[in-house]
Design a protein around this motif. Structure first.
Motif, short mmCIF file in Angstrom:
data_model
loop_
_atom_site.label_atom_id
_atom_site.label_comp_id
_atom_site.label_asym_id
_atom_site.label_seq_id
_atom_site.Cartn_x
_atom_site.Cartn_y
_atom_site.Cartn_z
N ASP A 137 0.84 -1.20 0.00
CA ASP A 137 0.00 0.00 0.00
C ASP A 137 0.88 1.25 0.00
OD1 ASP A 137 -2.20 -1.63 0.04
OD2 ASP A 137 -2.74 -1.22 2.14
N LYS A 140 2.32 1.90 -3.45
CA LYS A 140 1.33 2.47 -4.38
C LYS A 140 1.13 3.96 -4.07
CE LYS A 140 -1.00 -1.84 -5.35
NZ LYS A 140 -1.49 -2.91 -4.50
N THR A 141 1.09 4.30 -2.78
CA THR A 141 0.94 5.70 -2.36
C THR A 141 2.14 6.52 -2.84
OG1 THR A 141 -0.29 4.99 -0.42
CG2 THR A 141 0.60 7.22 -0.36
N ASP A 142 3.35 5.95 -2.65
CA ASP A 142 4.57 6.65 -3.07
C ASP A 142 4.56 6.90 -4.58
OD1 ASP A 142 5.39 6.51 -0.45
OD2 ASP A 142 6.94 4.99 -0.78
N GLU A 143 4.06 5.90 -5.35
CA GLU A 143 4.01 6.06 -6.81
C GLU A 143 3.01 7.14 -7.19
OE1 GLU A 143 3.12 3.57 -10.94
OE2 GLU A 143 2.62 2.66 -9.01
N LYS A 144 1.84 7.15 -6.52
CA LYS A 144 0.82 8.17 -6.82
C LYS A 144 1.33 9.57 -6.53
CE LYS A 144 -3.38 5.47 -6.35
NZ LYS A 144 -3.92 4.63 -5.28
N LYS A 145 2.17 9.69 -5.50
CA LYS A 145 2.73 11.01 -5.14
C LYS A 145 3.96 11.34 -6.00
CE LYS A 145 1.55 10.80 -0.20
NZ LYS A 145 2.16 10.64 1.12
N ASN A 146 4.24 10.47 -6.97
CA ASN A 146 5.40 10.63 -7.85
C ASN A 146 6.72 10.64 -7.10
OD1 ASN A 146 3.91 10.70 -10.26
ND2 ASN A 146 3.39 12.85 -9.90
N GLU A 147 6.77 9.94 -5.97
CA GLU A 147 8.02 9.83 -5.21
C GLU A 147 8.87 8.69 -5.76
OE1 GLU A 147 7.01 9.55 -1.06
OE2 GLU A 147 6.11 11.55 -1.05
N SER A 149 9.03 5.77 -9.34
CA SER A 149 8.47 5.46 -10.66
C SER A 149 7.72 4.14 -10.60
CB SER A 149 9.61 5.37 -11.68
OG SER A 149 10.43 4.25 -11.37
N GLU A 150 6.99 3.84 -11.67
CA GLU A 150 6.26 2.57 -11.74
C GLU A 150 7.25 1.40 -11.71
OE1 GLU A 150 3.20 0.06 -14.64
OE2 GLU A 150 3.76 2.10 -15.19
N ARG A 153 8.48 0.96 -8.21
CA ARG A 153 7.44 0.33 -7.40
C ARG A 153 7.42 -1.17 -7.64
NH1 ARG A 153 2.57 -1.68 -8.67
NH2 ARG A 153 2.44 -0.54 -10.61
#
Length: 185
Positions: A137, A140-147, A149-150, A153
């Motif tokens: 989780d 996924k949060t880090d990826e959404k915040k652009n911290e 990359s995919e 992740r």
């Protein structure tokens, strides 16, 4: 900025394994072990204290535990606490020394304990899976915040899954070893 902390996940998964080891150490296998009495609390001096703070527990023989009570006035409370623990042990008192012969386990009791071992292992696995879910989780949060990359992740998810698989394997090994010990195989 909250990013996934792999060492925190490792620590939490290791905690589940340690809790399992503690749970398993309290299961009686027909062999004497001081860990059998670890959970016993004795009511002395107006308070509840762990047995190992009022007596010395030792294993002089494979089928015998002895409890050397330090203060003569605590012998009776120690006996009561051992009876109340429901371990199926019958204390034999000789002055300040309490002997605890370890009886043979019946086949039914062995099966019960083996089943309990499985339940403890499952509880540990659930804890590990919850830690994995938290880690996933967070990724996924880090990826959404652009911290991250995919690709990052996905790579980190693989790491978290490997850590989970290794920890579950360790839990299975501990559980299997304990079951074999209990069932006398």
């Amino acid at each position: 900025m909250m990013t996934m902390d792999k060492s925190d996940l490792q620590r939490r998964m290791h905690g589940a394994v340690e809790a399992l080891k503690h749970d398993l150490s309290g299961l009686r296998t027909g062999r004497a072990s001081t860990a059998l009495l670890d959970s016993i609390q004795v009511e002395v001096y107006g308070a509840h204290m762990p047995l190992n703070q009022v007596a010395t527990v030792s294993v002089p023989e494979p089928r015998l535990l002895t409890v050397q009570v330090w203060d003569r006035s605590n012998v009776s409370p120690v006996e009561k606490a051992i009876h109340a623990a429901g371990l199926g042990l019958n204390p034999v008192t000789d002055g300040q020394l309490v002997r605890l012969p370890i009886p043979d386990l019946t086949e039914d009791r062995r099966k019960e304990l083996a089943k309990l071992t499985g339940q403890y292992a499952e509880k540990a696995k659930v804890a590990v899976r919850n830690v994995r879910r938290d880690g996933m989780d967070q990724l996924k949060t880090d990826e959404k915040k652009n911290e991250i990359s995919e690709d990052e992740r996905k790579r980190l998810e693989t790491d978290v899954q490997k850590l989970t698989d290794d920890t579950i394997k360790e839990i299975d090994e501990l559980s299997d070893a304990k079951e074999k010990e209990i069932l006398g195989k």
